[in-house]
Scaffold this motif. Sequence first.
Motif, PDB file in Angstrom:
ATOM      1  N   ASN A   5     111.978  63.627  38.656  1.00 23.13           N
ATOM      2  CA  ASN A   5     110.722  63.832  38.943  1.00 23.13           C
ATOM      3  C   ASN A   5     110.544  65.035  38.411  1.00 23.13           C
ATOM      4  OD1 ASN A   5     108.042  64.477  39.758  1.00 23.13           O
ATOM      5  ND2 ASN A   5     108.297  63.877  41.798  1.00 23.13           N
ATOM      6  N   GLU A   8     109.652  68.217  40.640  1.00 22.82           N
ATOM      7  CA  GLU A   8     110.653  68.868  41.491  1.00 22.82           C
ATOM      8  C   GLU A   8     110.827  70.243  40.958  1.00 22.82           C
ATOM      9  OE1 GLU A   8     114.013  66.187  41.808  1.00 22.82           O
ATOM     10  OE2 GLU A   8     112.771  64.798  43.197  1.00 22.82           O
ATOM     11  N   THR A   9     110.737  70.451  39.905  1.00 22.04           N
ATOM     12  CA  THR A   9     111.086  71.901  39.246  1.00 22.04           C
ATOM     13  C   THR A   9     110.029  72.695  39.202  1.00 22.04           C
ATOM     14  OG1 THR A   9     110.144  71.093  36.797  1.00 22.04           O
ATOM     15  CG2 THR A   9     112.445  70.730  37.295  1.00 22.04           C
TER      16      THR A   9
END
Length: 71
Positions: A5, A8-9
């Motif tokens: 995903n 998420e970063t």
Amino acid sequence: MSVPNPLETVRKEHEIAVRAEDLPLHCPLPGEPVNLLHPRVFLDPTAEGEAVCPYCSRRFRFEGPLPKHHH
């Protein structure tokens, strides 16, 4: 195999400290999924010590000495 995903970063802090080596500064930050957040906007946190992104309201606080070209 699952697909990672990209959200998420994304950095989740509301206030982010930046230094001279982080300039030129833009939001979203490098490595964040630009197409999933908002248009890239360049910010100058050196003028008043901080800058706020007009899209996501993250505050970027400048720390440390100004770059040499900002005398």
